[in-house]
Motif scaffolding. Sequence first.
Motif, PDB file in Angstrom:
ATOM      1  N   MET A  17       0.925  -1.238  -0.125  1.00  0.00           N
ATOM      2  CA  MET A  17      -0.036  -0.021  -0.060  1.00  0.00           C
ATOM      3  C   MET A  17       0.833   1.287   0.011  1.00  0.00           C
ATOM      4  O   MET A  17       0.538   2.157  -0.711  1.00  0.00           O
ATOM      5  CB  MET A  17      -0.944  -0.182   1.191  1.00  0.00           C
ATOM      6  CG  MET A  17      -1.593   1.256   1.461  1.00  0.00           C
ATOM      7  SD  MET A  17      -2.594   1.274   2.881  1.00  0.00           S
ATOM      8  CE  MET A  17      -1.113   1.524   4.133  1.00  0.00           C
ATOM      9  N   THR A  18       1.815   1.069   0.685  1.00  0.00           N
ATOM     10  CA  THR A  18       2.714   2.391   0.988  1.00  0.00           C
ATOM     11  C   THR A  18       3.383   2.667  -0.506  1.00  0.00           C
ATOM     12  O   THR A  18       3.474   3.986  -0.856  1.00  0.00           O
ATOM     13  CB  THR A  18       3.722   2.255   1.903  1.00  0.00           C
ATOM     14  OG1 THR A  18       3.192   1.785   3.079  1.00  0.00           O
ATOM     15  CG2 THR A  18       4.725   3.534   2.080  1.00  0.00           C
ATOM     16  N   ILE A  19       3.927   1.723  -1.323  1.00  0.00           N
ATOM     17  CA  ILE A  19       4.514   1.980  -2.461  1.00  0.00           C
ATOM     18  C   ILE A  19       3.378   2.636  -3.320  1.00  0.00           C
ATOM     19  O   ILE A  19       4.020   3.623  -3.945  1.00  0.00           O
ATOM     20  CB  ILE A  19       4.924   0.463  -3.301  1.00  0.00           C
ATOM     21  CG1 ILE A  19       6.129  -0.144  -2.548  1.00  0.00           C
ATOM     22  CG2 ILE A  19       5.403   0.674  -4.558  1.00  0.00           C
ATOM     23  CD1 ILE A  19       7.295   0.817  -2.328  1.00  0.00           C
ATOM     24  N   PHE A  20       2.155   2.331  -3.461  1.00  0.00           N
ATOM     25  CA  PHE A  20       1.215   3.018  -4.139  1.00  0.00           C
ATOM     26  C   PHE A  20       0.978   4.313  -3.838  1.00  0.00           C
ATOM     27  O   PHE A  20       0.747   5.239  -4.582  1.00  0.00           O
ATOM     28  CB  PHE A  20      -0.070   2.316  -4.392  1.00  0.00           C
ATOM     29  CG  PHE A  20      -0.243   0.917  -5.302  1.00  0.00           C
ATOM     30  CD1 PHE A  20      -0.151   1.238  -6.668  1.00  0.00           C
ATOM     31  CD2 PHE A  20       0.239  -0.335  -4.913  1.00  0.00           C
ATOM     32  CE1 PHE A  20      -0.043   0.184  -7.647  1.00  0.00           C
ATOM     33  CE2 PHE A  20       0.273  -1.475  -5.604  1.00  0.00           C
ATOM     34  CZ  PHE A  20      -0.012  -1.292  -7.216  1.00  0.00           C
ATOM     35  N   GLN A  21       1.142   4.374  -2.497  1.00  0.00           N
ATOM     36  CA  GLN A  21       0.557   5.879  -1.880  1.00  0.00           C
ATOM     37  C   GLN A  21       1.887   6.730  -2.485  1.00  0.00           C
ATOM     38  O   GLN A  21       1.378   7.814  -2.668  1.00  0.00           O
ATOM     39  CB  GLN A  21       0.885   5.986  -0.349  1.00  0.00           C
ATOM     40  CG  GLN A  21      -0.388   5.259   0.122  1.00  0.00           C
ATOM     41  CD  GLN A  21      -0.264   5.250   1.656  1.00  0.00           C
ATOM     42  OE1 GLN A  21       0.733   4.709   2.479  1.00  0.00           O
ATOM     43  NE2 GLN A  21      -1.587   5.417   2.344  1.00  0.00           N
ATOM     44  N   LYS A  22       3.046   6.297  -2.404  1.00  0.00           N
ATOM     45  CA  LYS A  22       4.202   7.005  -2.997  1.00  0.00           C
ATOM     46  C   LYS A  22       4.094   7.368  -4.501  1.00  0.00           C
ATOM     47  O   LYS A  22       4.171   8.737  -4.879  1.00  0.00           O
ATOM     48  CB  LYS A  22       5.560   6.549  -2.978  1.00  0.00           C
ATOM     49  CG  LYS A  22       6.188   6.289  -1.693  1.00  0.00           C
ATOM     50  CD  LYS A  22       7.304   5.288  -1.436  1.00  0.00           C
ATOM     51  CE  LYS A  22       7.902   5.305  -0.048  1.00  0.00           C
ATOM     52  NZ  LYS A  22       9.350   4.688   0.106  1.00  0.00           N
ATOM     53  N   LEU A  43     -12.832   3.881   0.839  1.00  0.00           N
ATOM     54  CA  LEU A  43     -12.515   2.755   1.760  1.00  0.00           C
ATOM     55  C   LEU A  43     -13.683   2.311   2.393  1.00  0.00           C
ATOM     56  O   LEU A  43     -14.059   1.026   2.650  1.00  0.00           O
ATOM     57  CB  LEU A  43     -11.374   3.005   2.924  1.00  0.00           C
ATOM     58  CG  LEU A  43     -10.543   1.845   3.468  1.00  0.00           C
ATOM     59  CD1 LEU A  43     -10.168   0.889   2.510  1.00  0.00           C
ATOM     60  CD2 LEU A  43      -9.498   2.234   4.237  1.00  0.00           C
ATOM     61  N   GLY A  44     -14.377   3.171   3.109  1.00  0.00           N
ATOM     62  CA  GLY A  44     -15.687   3.011   3.537  1.00  0.00           C
ATOM     63  C   GLY A  44     -16.712   2.226   2.549  1.00  0.00           C
ATOM     64  O   GLY A  44     -17.520   1.206   3.135  1.00  0.00           O
ATOM     65  N   MET A 220      -7.594  -1.779   2.764  1.00  0.00           N
ATOM     66  CA  MET A 220      -8.773  -2.710   3.274  1.00  0.00           C
ATOM     67  C   MET A 220      -8.156  -3.906   3.587  1.00  0.00           C
ATOM     68  O   MET A 220      -8.397  -4.424   4.870  1.00  0.00           O
ATOM     69  CB  MET A 220      -9.872  -2.686   2.247  1.00  0.00           C
ATOM     70  CG  MET A 220     -10.766  -3.625   2.623  1.00  0.00           C
ATOM     71  SD  MET A 220     -12.337  -3.820   1.749  1.00  0.00           S
ATOM     72  CE  MET A 220     -13.318  -4.813   2.730  1.00  0.00           C
ATOM     73  N   ILE A 221      -7.492  -4.594   2.770  1.00  0.00           N
ATOM     74  CA  ILE A 221      -6.644  -5.881   3.300  1.00  0.00           C
ATOM     75  C   ILE A 221      -5.862  -5.698   4.474  1.00  0.00           C
ATOM     76  O   ILE A 221      -6.100  -6.661   5.484  1.00  0.00           O
ATOM     77  CB  ILE A 221      -5.945  -6.440   1.988  1.00  0.00           C
ATOM     78  CG1 ILE A 221      -6.976  -6.717   0.811  1.00  0.00           C
ATOM     79  CG2 ILE A 221      -5.441  -7.891   2.462  1.00  0.00           C
ATOM     80  CD1 ILE A 221      -6.187  -7.104  -0.288  1.00  0.00           C
ATOM     81  N   GLN A 222      -5.227  -4.926   4.388  1.00  0.00           N
ATOM     82  CA  GLN A 222      -4.386  -4.899   5.839  1.00  0.00           C
ATOM     83  C   GLN A 222      -4.881  -4.473   6.852  1.00  0.00           C
ATOM     84  O   GLN A 222      -4.677  -4.723   7.907  1.00  0.00           O
ATOM     85  CB  GLN A 222      -3.128  -3.821   5.274  1.00  0.00           C
ATOM     86  CG  GLN A 222      -3.569  -2.444   5.201  1.00  0.00           C
ATOM     87  CD  GLN A 222      -3.614  -1.494   6.289  1.00  0.00           C
ATOM     88  OE1 GLN A 222      -2.906  -2.185   7.650  1.00  0.00           O
ATOM     89  NE2 GLN A 222      -4.115  -0.457   6.439  1.00  0.00           N
ATOM     90  N   GLY A 223      -5.937  -3.468   6.605  1.00  0.00           N
ATOM     91  CA  GLY A 223      -6.771  -3.055   7.753  1.00  0.00           C
ATOM     92  C   GLY A 223      -7.595  -4.197   8.437  1.00  0.00           C
ATOM     93  O   GLY A 223      -7.924  -4.155   9.582  1.00  0.00           O
TER      94      GLY A 223
END
Length: 282
Positions: A17-22, A43-44, A220-223
Amino acid sequence: MTWLGSALLGVVFVSIMTIFQKILMSHTDSNPAACGILYHLLLGVLHLLCACVMGVSMDFSYGGLGLVFLAAFLWSLTTVFFFKAIQLIQPAEVTIISTFQVLVAILASVLFLGEVFDIFMIFGALIIILGSCIVLRFKDGFYLSRGVFYTLMLSLFAGLAVVVDSINVQHYNVIAYGTMINFLSAFMLWGFYPRAMVQWKKYLKIDYIQNLLAVVVFSMIQGVLFLQALSFGGVTGQIATIRQASIVLTVILSVVFLNDRERLMQKSIAGVLVTWGVMLLS
Protein backbone atom coordinates in the motif's frame (compact mmCIF):
# COMPACT_ATOMS: atom_id res chain seq x y z
CA MET A 1 -5.11 -17.82 11.39
CA THR A 2 -3.28 -16.78 14.56
CA TRP A 3 -2.91 -13.16 15.64
CA LEU A 4 0.79 -13.27 14.68
CA GLY A 5 0.00 -14.62 11.21
CA SER A 6 -2.60 -11.89 10.65
CA ALA A 7 -0.20 -9.22 11.88
CA LEU A 8 2.69 -10.40 9.69
CA LEU A 9 0.53 -10.77 6.60
CA GLY A 10 -0.83 -7.31 7.30
CA VAL A 11 2.74 -5.97 7.27
CA VAL A 12 3.13 -7.21 3.69
CA PHE A 13 0.01 -5.41 2.51
CA VAL A 14 0.93 -2.25 4.45
CA SER A 15 4.21 -2.14 2.51
CA ILE A 16 2.52 -2.71 -0.86
CA MET A 17 0.00 0.00 0.00
CA THR A 18 2.82 2.40 0.87
CA ILE A 19 4.45 1.90 -2.55
CA PHE A 20 1.19 2.86 -4.24
CA GLN A 21 0.81 5.81 -1.87
CA LYS A 22 4.20 7.09 -2.99
CA ILE A 23 3.10 6.77 -6.61
CA LEU A 24 -0.23 8.47 -5.85
CA MET A 25 1.37 11.44 -4.11
CA SER A 26 3.83 11.89 -6.99
CA HIS A 27 1.05 13.64 -8.91
CA THR A 28 1.93 17.31 -8.94
CA ASP A 29 -1.65 18.38 -8.25
CA SER A 30 -2.23 15.99 -5.34
CA ASN A 31 -3.78 17.65 -2.31
CA PRO A 32 -3.08 15.61 0.85
CA ALA A 33 -6.36 16.57 2.52
CA ALA A 34 -8.42 15.76 -0.57
CA CYS A 35 -6.57 12.47 -0.98
CA GLY A 36 -7.35 11.61 2.62
CA ILE A 37 -11.05 12.36 2.22
CA LEU A 38 -11.33 10.36 -1.01
CA TYR A 39 -9.28 7.56 0.50
CA HIS A 40 -11.53 7.17 3.55
CA LEU A 41 -14.72 7.53 1.52
CA LEU A 42 -13.73 4.88 -1.01
CA LEU A 43 -12.45 2.62 1.76
CA GLY A 44 -15.76 2.98 3.55
CA VAL A 45 -17.66 2.13 0.35
CA LEU A 46 -15.46 -0.92 -0.26
CA HIS A 47 -16.01 -2.16 3.29
CA LEU A 48 -19.76 -1.64 2.87
CA LEU A 49 -19.82 -3.58 -0.41
CA CYS A 50 -17.92 -6.45 1.21
CA ALA A 51 -20.33 -6.41 4.13
CA CYS A 52 -23.29 -6.68 1.73
CA VAL A 53 -21.72 -9.50 -0.29
CA MET A 54 -20.65 -11.45 2.80
CA GLY A 55 -23.91 -10.82 4.61
CA VAL A 56 -22.18 -9.04 7.48
CA SER A 57 -24.53 -7.42 9.94
CA MET A 58 -24.00 -3.72 10.56
CA ASP A 59 -25.27 -4.16 14.08
CA PHE A 60 -23.88 -1.63 16.53
CA SER A 61 -26.54 -2.25 19.16
CA TYR A 62 -23.91 -3.38 21.65
CA GLY A 63 -23.45 0.23 22.61
CA GLY A 64 -20.17 1.90 23.30
CA LEU A 65 -20.55 4.06 20.21
CA GLY A 66 -18.62 6.71 22.08
CA LEU A 67 -15.48 4.60 21.64
CA VAL A 68 -16.24 4.17 17.93
CA PHE A 69 -16.46 7.94 17.50
CA LEU A 70 -13.33 8.32 19.62
CA ALA A 71 -11.41 5.95 17.35
CA ALA A 72 -12.56 7.82 14.22
CA PHE A 73 -11.66 11.13 15.87
CA LEU A 74 -8.18 9.88 16.80
CA TRP A 75 -7.54 8.55 13.29
CA SER A 76 -8.76 11.85 11.84
CA LEU A 77 -6.35 13.77 14.07
CA THR A 78 -3.60 11.38 13.04
CA THR A 79 -4.31 12.15 9.39
CA VAL A 80 -4.48 15.90 9.98
CA PHE A 81 -1.13 16.01 11.77
CA PHE A 82 0.37 13.70 9.14
CA PHE A 83 -0.66 16.16 6.42
CA LYS A 84 0.82 19.05 8.39
CA ALA A 85 4.08 17.19 9.06
CA ILE A 86 4.61 15.91 5.53
CA GLN A 87 4.23 19.47 4.21
CA LEU A 88 7.04 20.73 6.46
CA ILE A 89 9.65 17.96 6.76
CA GLN A 90 10.93 15.04 4.72
CA PRO A 91 8.92 11.78 4.60
CA ALA A 92 11.88 9.86 6.07
CA GLU A 93 11.81 12.08 9.14
CA VAL A 94 8.06 11.59 9.54
CA THR A 95 8.46 7.82 9.24
CA ILE A 96 11.22 7.42 11.80
CA ILE A 97 9.77 9.81 14.37
CA SER A 98 6.33 8.20 14.04
CA THR A 99 7.75 4.94 15.46
CA PHE A 100 7.06 6.71 18.76
CA GLN A 101 3.49 5.43 18.35
CA VAL A 102 4.75 1.95 19.25
CA LEU A 103 5.78 3.13 22.70
CA VAL A 104 2.48 4.99 23.09
CA ALA A 105 0.50 1.86 22.15
CA ILE A 106 2.51 -0.34 24.53
CA LEU A 107 2.17 2.09 27.42
CA ALA A 108 -1.54 2.63 26.79
CA SER A 109 -2.23 -1.11 26.47
CA VAL A 110 -0.50 -1.71 29.80
CA LEU A 111 -2.34 1.15 31.54
CA PHE A 112 -5.83 0.73 30.05
CA LEU A 113 -6.00 -2.91 28.93
CA GLY A 114 -3.93 -4.52 31.66
CA GLU A 115 -1.60 -6.19 29.14
CA VAL A 116 1.70 -7.48 30.45
CA PHE A 117 5.04 -7.17 28.67
CA ASP A 118 8.00 -9.23 29.82
CA ILE A 119 11.63 -8.27 29.29
CA PHE A 120 11.88 -10.26 26.05
CA MET A 121 8.88 -8.51 24.50
CA ILE A 122 10.23 -5.11 25.47
CA PHE A 123 13.61 -6.06 24.01
CA GLY A 124 11.90 -7.23 20.82
CA ALA A 125 10.04 -3.93 20.53
CA LEU A 126 13.27 -1.98 20.90
CA ILE A 127 15.02 -4.15 18.29
CA ILE A 128 12.24 -3.56 15.73
CA ILE A 129 12.40 0.19 16.34
CA LEU A 130 16.20 0.06 15.97
CA GLY A 131 15.89 -1.93 12.75
CA SER A 132 13.43 0.62 11.39
CA CYS A 133 15.82 3.46 12.26
CA ILE A 134 18.76 1.86 10.44
CA VAL A 135 17.09 2.04 7.03
CA LEU A 136 16.38 5.76 7.39
CA ARG A 137 18.59 8.81 7.63
CA PHE A 138 18.30 12.56 7.86
CA LYS A 139 19.83 14.60 5.06
CA ASP A 140 19.60 17.96 6.78
CA GLY A 141 20.06 17.00 10.42
CA PHE A 142 17.48 16.80 13.15
CA TYR A 143 15.93 19.60 15.15
CA LEU A 144 12.65 20.21 16.95
CA SER A 145 10.74 22.02 14.24
CA ARG A 146 7.01 22.37 13.76
CA GLY A 147 7.15 19.38 11.44
CA VAL A 148 8.76 17.25 14.14
CA PHE A 149 6.15 18.42 16.65
CA TYR A 150 3.31 17.51 14.28
CA THR A 151 4.86 14.07 13.76
CA LEU A 152 5.06 13.49 17.51
CA MET A 153 1.41 14.48 17.78
CA LEU A 154 0.32 12.08 15.03
CA SER A 155 2.30 9.33 16.77
CA LEU A 156 0.50 10.04 20.02
CA PHE A 157 -2.95 9.90 18.44
CA ALA A 158 -2.14 6.86 16.28
CA GLY A 159 -0.86 4.93 19.28
CA LEU A 160 -4.00 5.73 21.27
CA ALA A 161 -6.23 4.91 18.27
CA VAL A 162 -4.74 1.42 18.06
CA VAL A 163 -5.66 0.78 21.69
CA VAL A 164 -9.22 2.05 21.19
CA ASP A 165 -9.51 -0.15 18.08
CA SER A 166 -8.45 -3.17 20.10
CA ILE A 167 -11.31 -2.52 22.53
CA ASN A 168 -13.91 -1.95 19.83
CA VAL A 169 -13.16 -5.03 17.73
CA GLN A 170 -13.96 -7.24 20.72
CA HIS A 171 -17.63 -6.27 20.22
CA TYR A 172 -18.07 -5.55 16.51
CA ASN A 173 -17.44 -7.39 13.26
CA VAL A 174 -14.19 -6.07 11.75
CA ILE A 175 -15.79 -5.37 8.34
CA ALA A 176 -18.69 -3.49 9.91
CA TYR A 177 -16.31 -1.62 12.20
CA GLY A 178 -14.04 -0.69 9.30
CA THR A 179 -17.04 0.65 7.39
CA MET A 180 -18.13 2.87 10.24
CA ILE A 181 -14.64 4.12 11.10
CA ASN A 182 -13.75 5.09 7.54
CA PHE A 183 -16.98 6.96 6.84
CA LEU A 184 -16.72 8.80 10.14
CA SER A 185 -13.03 9.60 9.54
CA ALA A 186 -13.79 10.93 6.05
CA PHE A 187 -16.49 13.31 7.26
CA MET A 188 -14.41 14.41 10.24
CA LEU A 189 -11.47 15.05 7.94
CA TRP A 190 -13.76 17.00 5.62
CA GLY A 191 -14.73 19.04 8.64
CA PHE A 192 -11.06 19.83 9.29
CA TYR A 193 -10.54 20.77 5.62
CA PRO A 194 -13.94 22.09 4.41
CA ARG A 195 -12.51 23.51 1.15
CA ALA A 196 -10.37 20.49 0.26
CA MET A 197 -12.79 19.16 -2.36
CA VAL A 198 -13.59 22.46 -4.09
CA GLN A 199 -11.58 21.39 -7.16
CA TRP A 200 -12.82 17.79 -7.14
CA LYS A 201 -12.87 17.47 -10.94
CA LYS A 202 -9.07 17.31 -11.18
CA TYR A 203 -9.14 14.03 -9.26
CA LEU A 204 -11.14 12.27 -11.99
CA LYS A 205 -8.07 11.49 -14.10
CA ILE A 206 -7.84 7.78 -14.98
CA ASP A 207 -4.27 7.23 -13.75
CA TYR A 208 -5.00 9.04 -10.49
CA ILE A 209 -8.14 6.98 -9.88
CA GLN A 210 -6.28 3.73 -10.65
CA ASN A 211 -3.54 4.50 -8.14
CA LEU A 212 -6.06 5.63 -5.54
CA LEU A 213 -8.10 2.43 -5.96
CA ALA A 214 -4.93 0.34 -5.57
CA VAL A 215 -4.16 2.14 -2.32
CA VAL A 216 -7.72 1.62 -1.10
CA VAL A 217 -7.83 -2.11 -1.93
CA PHE A 218 -4.50 -2.93 -0.28
CA SER A 219 -5.39 -0.68 2.63
CA MET A 220 -8.62 -2.57 3.22
CA ILE A 221 -6.84 -5.93 3.20
CA GLN A 222 -4.20 -4.80 5.68
CA GLY A 223 -6.82 -3.05 7.79
CA VAL A 224 -8.97 -6.17 8.09
CA LEU A 225 -5.91 -8.27 8.95
CA PHE A 226 -4.85 -5.69 11.52
CA LEU A 227 -8.27 -5.59 13.19
CA GLN A 228 -8.51 -9.37 13.01
CA ALA A 229 -5.22 -9.65 14.88
CA LEU A 230 -6.44 -7.17 17.49
CA SER A 231 -9.64 -9.19 17.99
CA PHE A 232 -7.61 -11.95 19.66
CA GLY A 233 -7.11 -9.59 22.60
CA GLY A 234 -4.11 -9.11 24.87
CA VAL A 235 -1.61 -8.40 22.10
CA THR A 236 -2.24 -4.74 21.23
CA GLY A 237 1.24 -3.46 21.98
CA GLN A 238 2.91 -6.38 20.21
CA ILE A 239 0.83 -5.89 17.05
CA ALA A 240 1.54 -2.16 17.01
CA THR A 241 5.25 -2.95 17.19
CA ILE A 242 5.22 -5.70 14.55
CA ARG A 243 3.52 -3.33 12.11
CA GLN A 244 6.67 -1.19 12.20
CA ALA A 245 8.40 -4.00 10.31
CA SER A 246 6.57 -2.65 7.26
CA ILE A 247 9.13 0.16 7.13
CA VAL A 248 11.89 -2.31 6.30
CA LEU A 249 9.75 -4.30 3.87
CA THR A 250 8.71 -1.08 2.14
CA VAL A 251 12.36 -0.24 1.56
CA ILE A 252 12.92 -3.70 0.06
CA LEU A 253 9.92 -3.30 -2.24
CA SER A 254 11.24 0.10 -3.24
CA VAL A 255 14.41 -1.61 -4.44
CA VAL A 256 12.38 -4.06 -6.52
CA PHE A 257 9.67 -1.80 -7.94
CA LEU A 258 11.12 1.72 -7.71
CA ASN A 259 14.75 0.79 -8.44
CA ASP A 260 15.96 2.31 -5.18
CA ARG A 261 19.21 0.39 -4.52
CA GLU A 262 20.85 2.82 -2.14
CA ARG A 263 22.29 1.53 1.18
CA LEU A 264 21.49 -2.16 0.64
CA MET A 265 23.85 -3.25 3.46
CA GLN A 266 22.01 -1.17 6.06
CA LYS A 267 18.68 -2.46 4.76
CA SER A 268 19.84 -6.08 5.04
CA ILE A 269 21.02 -5.57 8.63
CA ALA A 270 17.71 -3.91 9.47
CA GLY A 271 15.82 -6.87 8.01
CA VAL A 272 17.71 -9.28 10.27
CA LEU A 273 17.07 -7.12 13.34
CA VAL A 274 13.36 -6.77 12.61
CA THR A 275 13.00 -10.54 12.08
CA TRP A 276 14.72 -11.14 15.41
CA GLY A 277 12.45 -8.63 17.12
CA VAL A 278 9.30 -10.29 15.72
CA MET A 279 10.51 -13.67 16.98
CA LEU A 280 10.97 -12.24 20.48
CA LEU A 281 7.48 -10.73 20.39
CA SER A 282 5.91 -14.02 19.32
